[in-house]
Design an enzyme around this catalytic site. Structure first.
Site, short mmCIF file in Angstrom:
data_model
loop_
_atom_site.label_atom_id
_atom_site.label_comp_id
_atom_site.label_asym_id
_atom_site.label_seq_id
_atom_site.Cartn_x
_atom_site.Cartn_y
_atom_site.Cartn_z
N HIS A 540 0.82 -1.21 0.00
CA HIS A 540 0.00 0.00 0.00
C HIS A 540 0.85 1.27 0.00
O HIS A 540 0.70 2.12 0.88
CB HIS A 540 -0.92 0.02 1.22
CG HIS A 540 -1.90 -1.09 1.29
ND1 HIS A 540 -2.49 -1.49 2.48
CD2 HIS A 540 -2.41 -1.90 0.33
CE1 HIS A 540 -3.32 -2.50 2.24
NE2 HIS A 540 -3.28 -2.77 0.94
N HIS A 583 -7.02 -0.64 3.46
CA HIS A 583 -6.56 -1.03 2.14
C HIS A 583 -7.07 0.07 1.20
O HIS A 583 -8.26 0.39 1.19
CB HIS A 583 -7.14 -2.39 1.75
CG HIS A 583 -6.71 -3.48 2.67
ND1 HIS A 583 -6.02 -4.59 2.24
CD2 HIS A 583 -6.86 -3.64 4.01
CE1 HIS A 583 -5.76 -5.38 3.27
NE2 HIS A 583 -6.27 -4.82 4.37
#
Length: 606
Positions: A540, A583
């Site tokens: 990420h 996320h």
């Protein structure tokens, strides 16, 4: 493996992409467009589709370095998520050797395929705390608070069976997965019995704290991954051209008063594509800052080392690199519970499940469901978090002017903002490796528990390689675990994970701790060694082209325009100003939706 093709969906989509001009490995039919979008990933295709619909008279091109990937099982089938990592659809960028990890290199998967990382991620559909997004506005970005971003994220989704307030008309489908391991039902009651952690079945409405099953982005009809290629792109009109397997070398700029104006882009083969209105970078948190640098925008020393003439002095380009950190543990479960591991070691079972999939019946090839905990420090530690907060203050002493660090310190005391994510999944995921053939543990089922640090204090950078600026791998130095706060945070999380597994009803599911093992890790020194040897990332990266005031290290303004330019924008995860506890794909879709609204509004003179 037998190819799985849903012809009614995939062949139609291939025709649609061909209809909007996708020409793999071929030069473009035209070399002049109104809007040139670099990167056909999560944000790029969403943005391009909205511009195609909202500006029907504009000519738009998306330039994607990777192939289409339309018929790839590893992309489409939920139970094969993760199988494309490190392969031909993945840039798989290495970091420089990390000092705190004993000079270990960490690889960062990034989608090198139409759809970008939305094509290769692990299909988790969640959102951060509302307070985190609201802070974007307070940092100098009017119009980017929770209310506006929530609306943009909902615009992207159709959430089947979602809670009130979910999106119902968006291109990307989300749902609660139809396949899961029954023993995962034991996770929530075990977790919720500890430290006042609540059950939470409505975590995407801005309050993620708690334990529950997370939705996944899956099409309910085909039961394939729902992502930007299959969700957005079929809605585009013929004014959109998509070029795959085509790579951009730089943005072409010329002086326009006190600013620089983009006139188009140059491809790596020397072809020039003209942009009559704008060039928009959607190449992601690693490559968007690199493209700015290749174009003469960035830090003077970086550009000088690469022999690139500086056109705009913008020191924030490529800085502020932030990533979620993880360490996994694995536990052997009872033999009467089936896990996703059985597909890998039992060919007969795999064939049976494959046949179910071919007949659109529920199978382990549908499995993409996680039980996920988001928690604050007091919930993880089980008492005072004063020591952990003190470590943060010590780590950031002297950096009080850094707005990102200042916000991270502020949010430590906010009980609604998660500091730890914990993912429980029904298959082995770790560094030790699944037991080999011949081992008494071969053929057993496992549960992985992945502990993730949501706001590590280590921040790094990504810059072009001065020895090979255009085609070389970026120089990524995240400076992982360069402070005690991050190390102790992961240790606290792993200790809590072990405590959860030793709590009923989950305790009755588990046979033994396989990785690291109760005998292997007992002391704080053991835990520390395990963290340093096994720390990984959740893939990420963000914040490298931050949407902040220029004086605070920002690279783009609230219109997503790069400072010092008239018409270069960035629309992807790199503009996130401070790391979020989620996320990021839902947020990236929201950024694309808002970015499209801004571009369309300005194009229409509003």
């Amino acid at each position: 493996m037998v190819r799985f093709l849903l012809y009614s969906v995939q062949v139609l989509l291939a025709a649609v992409i061909a209809g909007v001009g996708a020409q793999p490995s071929k030069p473009p039919v035209a070399t002049s467009y109104d809007y040139v979008i670099v990167g056909g990933g999560t944000a790029g295709l969403a943005l391009a589709t909205r511009l195609s619909l909202g500006l029907p008279n504009a000519k738009i091109v998306v330039i994607e370095a990777g192939p289409s990937g339309l018929h790839e099982d590893g992309i489409n089938i939920p139970g094969l998520k993760g199988s494309t990592l490190g392969g031909k659809y993945d840039w798989f960028f290495p970091t420089v050797p990390q000092t705190a990890l004993n000079n270990r290199v960490v690889f960062n998967p990034r989608g090198k395929v139409l759809g970008g990382s939305s094509a290769i991620n692990l299909i988790t559909w969640d959102r951060p705390a509302a307070r985190e997004i609201e802070k974007w506005k307070e940092l100098g970005n009017p119009g980017w608070g929770w209310k506006e971003m929530e609306a943009a994220m909902e615009k992207a989704e159709t959430f089947i069976g979602g809670p009130p307030g979910s999106g119902t008309k968006g291109p990307v489908y989300a749902l609660y997965n139809r396949k899961q391991a029954p023993f995962l039902e034991a996770v929530a009651p075990a977790v919720s019995s500890l430290h006042g952690i609540p059950l939470n079945s409505d975590s995407i409405q801005g309050n993620p704290i708690g334990i529950g099953f997370q939705p996944t982005n899956i099409n309910p009809t085909s039961y394939n991954r729902s992502y930007s290629t299959t969700a957005y792109l079929p809605k585009a009109k013929s004014n959109l051209v998509v070029l795959t397997e085509t790579r951009v070398a730089k943005v072409n700029l010329q002086k326009s008063g006190n600013l620089q104006r983009a006139t188009g882009v140059t491809l790596t083969d020397g072809t020039v594509i003209t942009a009559r209105k704008e060039v928009i970078l959607s190449a992601g948190s690693i490559q968007s800052p690199n493209l700015l640098e290749l174009s003469g925008i960035g830090r003077a020393d970086v550009l000088k080392a690469a022999n690139i003439k500086q056109l705009i002095d913008l020191p924030g380009v490529g800085e502020n690199y932030q990533e979620h950190l993880l360490v996994a543990m694995n536990f052997q479960v009872r033999d009467d519970f089936i896990t996703g591991d059985r597909i890998n070691y039992n060919a007969t079972y795999r064939a049976e499940q494959w046949n179910l999939r071919l007949n659109n019946q529920t199978s382990w090839f549908d499995d993409a469901r996680f039980s996920i905990l988001f928690a604050n420090w007091k919930q993880i530690i089980g008492g005072s978090d004063d020591a952990q907060v003190a470590l943060a203050r010590a780590a950031l002493a002297g950096s009080s002017k850094d707005v990102g660090h200042k916000w991270k310190l502020e949010q430590l005391s906010d009980p609604e903002i998660p500091q730890i994510e914990m993912i429980f999944t029904s298959r082995y995921l770790g560094n030790k490796g699944y037991p080999p053939v011949g081992s008494p543990l071969y053929g057993k089922g496992y549960m992985a528990v992945i502990a993730g640090l949501m706001h590590p204090l280590s921040t790094g950078s990504v810059h072009i390689d001065p020895s090979n600026p255009v085609l070389g791998n970026p120089i990524i130095d995240p400076k992982f675990l360069n402070n005690e706060y991050d190390i102790q945070g992961l240790i606290h999380a792993l200790k809590f994970a072990r405590k959860v597994v030793q709590t009923e009803p989950l305790k009755s599911v588990v046979v033994a701790e396989y990785e690291p093992g109760l005998d292997a890790v007992k002391t704080d020194a053991d835990w520390r060694g395990y963290v340093l040897d096994n720390m990984g990332i959740i893939f990420h990266p963000m914040c490298t082209v931050a949407m902040l005031p220029r004086g605070d290290g920002g690279v783009v303004d609230p219109r997503l325009v790069v400072y010092g330019t008239e018409n270069v924008r960035v629309v992807d995860a790199s503009v996130i100003p401070v790391q979020i506890s989620a996320h990021p794909q839902t947020v990236v879709y929201g950024i694309a939706e808002k970015g499209a609204e801004i571009v369309i509004r300005e194009a229409k003179g509003r």
